[in-house]
Scaffold this active site. Structure first.
Site, PDB file in Angstrom:
ATOM      1  N   HIS A 186      -3.719  -5.680   0.662  1.00  0.00           N
ATOM      2  CA  HIS A 186      -3.603  -6.005   2.084  1.00  0.00           C
ATOM      3  C   HIS A 186      -4.022  -7.465   2.270  1.00  0.00           C
ATOM      4  O   HIS A 186      -4.809  -8.003   1.491  1.00  0.00           O
ATOM      5  CB  HIS A 186      -4.504  -5.111   2.927  1.00  0.00           C
ATOM      6  CG  HIS A 186      -4.024  -3.694   3.027  1.00  0.00           C
ATOM      7  ND1 HIS A 186      -2.858  -3.356   3.672  1.00  0.00           N
ATOM      8  CD2 HIS A 186      -4.558  -2.536   2.562  1.00  0.00           C
ATOM      9  CE1 HIS A 186      -2.693  -2.043   3.607  1.00  0.00           C
ATOM     10  NE2 HIS A 186      -3.702  -1.517   2.938  1.00  0.00           N
ATOM     11  N   CYS A 205       0.834  -1.202   0.000  1.00  0.00           N
ATOM     12  CA  CYS A 205       0.000   0.000   0.000  1.00  0.00           C
ATOM     13  C   CYS A 205       0.877   1.264   0.000  1.00  0.00           C
ATOM     14  O   CYS A 205       1.564   1.530  -0.973  1.00  0.00           O
ATOM     15  CB  CYS A 205      -0.967  -0.036   1.176  1.00  0.00           C
ATOM     16  SG  CYS A 205      -2.350   1.123   1.014  1.00  0.00           S
TER      17      CYS A 205
END
Length: 477
Positions: free
Chosen positions: A423, A323
């Site tokens: 994630h 991310c």
């Protein structure tokens, strides 16, 4: 059959509310009840994705313990701290960013109405709602608490107090909480994380029953569960292992749940690096997600991490960005929205570029890896981020987004580095096994074999707590 809502509150943060609610959700679901979890307001940088958008990761796990698809109405308000401010997410969507003190002392009637509407929606579809409180219900210094006592009185719930007896002072914390709220507010209590001879508690249990009419629903021994933990309770302690993974402890680190699976694998060593020299000897360096990516990229440059990462990368150390970490590994970031820092040069390890705008991307994902070493490996996960990233060598192909068929690319990779918005990437155990064994092969050590199943871990948790809790009394008294 409809049951009275059960509200699990704690004498403090870390008492075990999240764990006990998760266990009760699975125990009572296995007994045939249609159960839904609920937490009115959660403060956490560990966010997940449910129907409707962004929600606390803890409530995602609790929904799964109920055998349900996570829904943002299970966590109407999510607070995400950033420096002295708080970003507020309401029903999965960005609501605003406020001064932390002003928010905590503000009138929250609008939010409380949303909370009650969400609770009513879930109640109509469930036999039982199990609610998790926030922090302690006896925080008399906080005005307009919408997550504990006010909600409990509005919905006429059965209120149970949890105390972490391992910390000491458990009886005093129960008495103090009851005195500060109302002696008749709680039906009973649970002692959690007990070590020792339970008979030593008898006089205290008798006192709480005679003076406060509190029922003892059980004393649960200390239990090391293998479920992802809240960020506020994460110890940041490392462990040894044949394969060393160094995770940079960013000032604004987010979604630390991504890496907690490493602690379940005996052969994997983990350290959280606060200084560049703590990266020495690492087989893998991970730059995690960040709540404020531009600030954390500046931090890496200022504190000397950039030079160390590039040095170790040239020597063959694998570099991974998740991310915000992925964004930092690229050529540059342009941010005139989140931090308003403009253009910042990245670490330049990946051939990617990121531009921030006001739209947050929140999605459940299914994809296939394009990285040559792991080509074709299926992965699932979720993304929560500001910024759009362009890459010439995508790490993965996304073929399903929020249940819809799509075709778009994610991430970037080079020979010894990759970045991705996925994630929960490492909870794809087939991928993780291949990733770790590629390192094991390079180091000349034995192959790593391990098995991790979230479903199995939830069931083991439920089995353990069911042995020590009076479930029938919790449900029916």
């Amino acid at each position: 059959m409809k049951y009275r809502p059960i509200f699990i509150m704690g004498t403090s943060s870390g008492a075990g509310k999240t764990t006990i609610v998760t266990a009760l959700c699975r125990i009572l679901t296995r007994r045939g009840l249609n159960v839904s979890p609920f937490k009115a307001q959660n403060m956490s940088l560990n966010a997940g994705v449910g129907i409707g958008g962004e929600m606390a990761y803890a409530q995602v796990l609790q929904a799964k313990a109920c055998g349900k698809v996570p829904d943002v109405r299970m966590n109407p308000v999510l607070l995400k701290p950033e420096k002295n401010r708080t970003q507020v997410i309401v029903n999965g969507k960005y609501y605003g960013t406020f001064d932390a003190k002003n928010y905590m002392n503000s009138d929250k009637d609008i939010l409380f109405k949303i909370i009650l509407n969400d609770f009513e929606y879930l109640s109509k579809k469930s036999d039982l709602i199990i609610i998790e409180g926030a922090g302690s219900p006896a925080e008399i210094n906080i005005k307009n608490d919408i997550a504990n006592v006010r909600l409990a009185r509005e919905i006429s719930s059965k209120n149970i107090l949890v105390s972490d007896i391992d910390r000491g002072g458990a009886f005093a914390s129960i008495v103090g909480t009851a005195e500060l709220i109302d002696k008749n507010f709680f039906s009973g209590y649970i002692f959690n994380k007990f070590r020792g001879d339970i008979e030593l508690l008898n006089d205290g249990l008798k006192f709480l029953k005679e003076k406060y009419n509190l029922k003892h629903y059980g004393t649960v021994p200390y239990y090391e569960n293998c479920l992802p933990q809240e960020d506020s309770l994460w110890s940041w302690n490392g462990k040894g292992g044949k394969i060393k993974i160094s995770i940079i402890k960013l000032p604004h680190i987010a979604n630390s749940t991504d890496f907690q699976i490493f602690f379940k694998i005996r052969e994997v060593g983990v350290n959280f690096a606060s200084y560049p020299e703590e990266l020495d000897g690492a087989d893998v360096i991970i730059i995690p997600g960040s709540k404020l990516t531009a600030y954390d990229l500046i931090y890496l440059k200022r504190e000397g991490f950039e030079e160390k990462i590039k040095e170790l990368y040239k020597d063959g150390t694998k570099i991974v960005g998740i991310c915000g970490g992925y964004q930092m590994l690229g050529k540059y970031i342009i941010d005139y929205y989140e931090t308003k820092r403009g253009r910042i040069e990245g670490l330049g390890i990946l051939d990617s570029k990121t531009i921030f705008d006001k739209r947050k991307i929140v999605s459940l994902l299914k994809g296939k890896i394009l990285h040559q070493e792991f080509y074709g490996q299926g992965i699932t996960g979720y993304e929560i981020h500001l910024g759009r990233t362009i890459s010439k060598k995508p790490f993965a192909l996304i073929y399903n987004e929020n249940g819809r068929d799509v075709e778009r690319f994610d991430g970037s990779y080079e020979k010894n580095a990759f970045g991705t918005y996925f994630h929960d990437l490492f909870y794809n155990t087939n991928f993780l096994t291949k990733f770790l064994n590629s390192i094991a092969k390079e180091k000349g050590i034995d192959k790593i074999n391990f098995y991790y199943s979230l479903e199995n871990e939830i069931n083991k948790l439920a089995d353990f707590f069911e042995r020590y809790l009076d479930i029938d009394s919790i449900l029916n008294d």
